[in-house]
Each structure stands twice: as C-alpha cells, then as structure tokens.
Write an enzyme that holds these catalytic residues in place. Structure first.
Site, PDB file in Angstrom:
ATOM      1  N   THR A  18      -0.081  -0.632   6.827  1.00  0.00           N
ATOM      2  CA  THR A  18      -0.702  -1.857   7.351  1.00  0.00           C
ATOM      3  C   THR A  18       0.296  -2.698   8.125  1.00  0.00           C
ATOM      4  O   THR A  18      -0.066  -3.403   9.068  1.00  0.00           O
ATOM      5  CB  THR A  18      -1.285  -2.669   6.172  1.00  0.00           C
ATOM      6  N   THR A 101       1.300   0.032   1.729  1.00  0.00           N
ATOM      7  CA  THR A 101       1.425  -0.447   0.345  1.00  0.00           C
ATOM      8  C   THR A 101       0.814   0.525  -0.670  1.00  0.00           C
ATOM      9  O   THR A 101       1.176   0.511  -1.838  1.00  0.00           O
ATOM     10  CB  THR A 101       0.727  -1.814   0.168  1.00  0.00           C
ATOM     11  N   ASP A 102      -0.155   1.349  -0.208  1.00  0.00           N
ATOM     12  CA  ASP A 102      -0.957   2.107  -1.176  1.00  0.00           C
ATOM     13  C   ASP A 102      -0.156   3.134  -1.988  1.00  0.00           C
ATOM     14  O   ASP A 102      -0.454   3.354  -3.160  1.00  0.00           O
ATOM     15  CB  ASP A 102      -2.138   2.790  -0.473  1.00  0.00           C
TER      16      ASP A 102
END
Ligand code: SIN
Length: 333
Positions: A18, A101-102
């Site tokens: 992101t 981030t995942d």
C-alpha cells in the site's frame, strides 16, 4: 563539493504494498491498487527526505512490485540475497525495505532468521496509499531511516517500523485491518519509538538464541518445502489434514484453540500425518501469549500435547520456521 561515493550508504529496497499504492480518488483509502509506484518515485515525493538523511547516500533498488498478500518464497530469496550482499559492504550502514502490511511480519521473521544482526534491516509500510490525502507512508519511511541511522539499531536484527513504533520481527503482528497504527508486539511491547527523528529504545532485551540459517544456501529457485496452516475451530474434522497429506505436504502448523488445543478428529489426523513423516508444530490462534507446553511426563497429557510446540511463534511465523528447518540449511557461522 561532497563526493557521493565517499558517503555511507543506506540501501532502500522496494517490494510494493500500500505504501506504493495508487487510488483514483485522494480520499479513498481502501479502493486503491497496491504496488504501483516505484521506490524511486515514492522516495522522491517525500518532503524533507534529503535533509533527514544528510551525510548519507540513499541507493534504491526495486526488488519486486507486489501486493503482499501475494508475497512468495522466490521474492524472499531474492530479498535475502540482496540484503546480505548489501550489508556485507563496508560502506553500507543498513537496509530499509518497503513492504505491504499484510505479510510484513512473515518477511521480517524470515529475514531475521537468515541475516545476522550486525547491521539494521528495517522494514516499513503504510496503511494508506501513496495518493491518499493523508498518507502515512512518508512518515513511516523517515522513521525507518531514523532507525537505520541510530547506532543502537546494530544488533537488534530485523525490525518493522510503523506508526512511530519499532517492532521486533519475532513478535510483531498486524492486528487491525484499517487503522494507521495496525501493529502490535503483544505483551512485550515495541523495542522502541521514533520521535521527531530520534529513537527512544524501550530497553527490552530480545532473546539472543534464535536459529540463524546460512543465507547463501537458500535456493535461488524459490522452491521451498510445502508447509500449510490448519486451524482448529468448533466442529473441526481431520479432512483438511488428510487431503493435504494426500497432496504431499511436508509440514503442518496448527493454529489451535486456546493453549494450542485441537479437536479429537484433528488430533487423530495430525498424529496419522506424523506417522507418514509430516512434521507438525502446534501454535495458537490466540493473538497474545504463547502455547504453554505440558511437562514432559504429565500423567494427564492428552494426545494433542504430544505434538511439538512452536516455541512462542504465531502460526504464520512458525510456518516460515518449519519451512527453513525442513530445507536442511546449514547454520550460519
Ligand atoms: C499489502 O499488504 O501489500 C496491501 C495492504 C497494505 O500494504 O496495507
């Protein structure tokens, strides 16, 4: 004039996420496409970046451009080899890696397991895309660079820097799907905080013993042992385990209920899988704490307790640990 070649370097690897995401509308923080903007462009747009790293030269490399839900072992191998190569250079201070981030906690834990901790490896990310009205990526990037430039960062291993906190690779977990402060180090808390360019270390000492595998032995092909995660839940059967064993799985990690407990049918299927040579590790789906192993000879040991415990690792990190162990890599000397 300063000769840039004589400056100490910070290598910045871009992998997507992101932080490199773009959305058609500046007020849209969920309908964006991750992994669109190059690491050079991303960094070029950060106000005050050059002044922040005065005295250092930034060297950018785009290693991958992926939404981290699709992160894979081939990218991990490439990243680990490039990181080791960069850190071996005497003119390199440390490495920053931008990441989605995942799965950042898995990549951080993987790097922590194959890169020795003499120089900082700092992963950072963002919850809002680069095009957002109020993107968190630029501040996270500045904070990550602050950590690399801090002399105390040498020796802590791989860390994740997000929303002003410095999280240890072994502890960090993404705990929120939307908030900018999306990460937690659980009961231990963060290793430190970044405040106006300075790092305030919490004084938390990390357990020094960890398996450290020889990065040079990692397969370039990215073909790793197949290890899957199986969750216990009300009504859990052994069907998933049986199907995975038939498909040739080499390792299984359980995300058990509570203290790593597993339903009787799931336990039976896992013990059967172990008989067929599948290695199994028991973790918990609880976000805090860790599975407390039963004393070896406890008379009330139920069968699920005979499955080895994942040494405090979350299921996703235990999976990485089991993959590395199944590869039979030599330990780093
Ligand atoms: C990703 O993990 O690549 C997308 C989500 C994010 O970075 O927040």
């Amino acid at each position: 004039m300063v000769d840039s070649n004589s400056l100490q370097k910070i290598v910045v690897f871009g992998t997507g996420g992101t932080i490199a995401g773009q959305s058609a509308l500046r007020n849209d923080n969920i309908g964006y496409v991750a992994a669109q903007v190059s690491i050079q462009t991303l960094s070029g747009d950060i106000a005050g970046l050059a002044a922040h790293v005065l005295g250092y030269e930034l060297v950018f490399e785009q290693v991958a451009q992926v939404d981290s839900k699709d992160m894979n072992e081939a990218v991990w191998c490439d990243l680990a080899h490039r990181t080791a190569h960069a850190l071996a250079r005497p003119d390199v201070q440390g490495v920053v890696i931008t990441h989605g981030t995942d799965t950042i906690e898995e990549t951080a834990y993987f790097l922590h397991s194959v890169i020795s901790a003499t120089k900082p490896v700092v992963l950072t990310c963002a919850m809002r895309p680069a095009t957002s009205l109020n993107s968190d990526g630029p501040q996270n990037m500045l904070d990550a660079l602050s950590v690399v430039m801090d002399p105390q960062a040498n020796g802590v291993g791989a860390v994740v820097v997000c929303a002003g906190a410095v999280h240890a690779a072994a502890l960090v977990q993404k705990i929120h799907p939307y908030r900018v402060d999306a990460f937690s180090s659980g009961e231990a808390g963060p290793l430190g905080w970044v405040e106006e360019g300075r790092v305030r270390w919490s004084g938390l000492s990390m357990p020094s013993a960890r398996p450290l595998w020889d990065v040079s032995a990692l397969p370039i092909s990215g073909v790793w042992p197949q290890v899957e995660i199986v969750m216990n839940h009300a009504g859990a059967t052994g069907a998933v385990v049986q199907a995975l064993v038939q498909a040739g799985v080499q390792g299984l990690v359980t995300a058990g209920t509570g203290n790593g407990t597993l339903s009787q049918p799931l336990t039976d299927a896992l013990l059967q899988a172990m008989v067929h040579g599948v290695q199994v590790l028991r973790s918990t789906r609880c976000p805090l704490g860790q599975v407390v192993a039963a004393p070896q000879m406890a008379p009330d040991s139920s069968h699920d307790k005979t499955i080895p415990v994942a040494q405090g690792l979350s299921p996703v990190k235990a999976r990485v640990a089991l993959q590395l162990s199944l590869m039979g890599l030599p330990p780093q000397v």
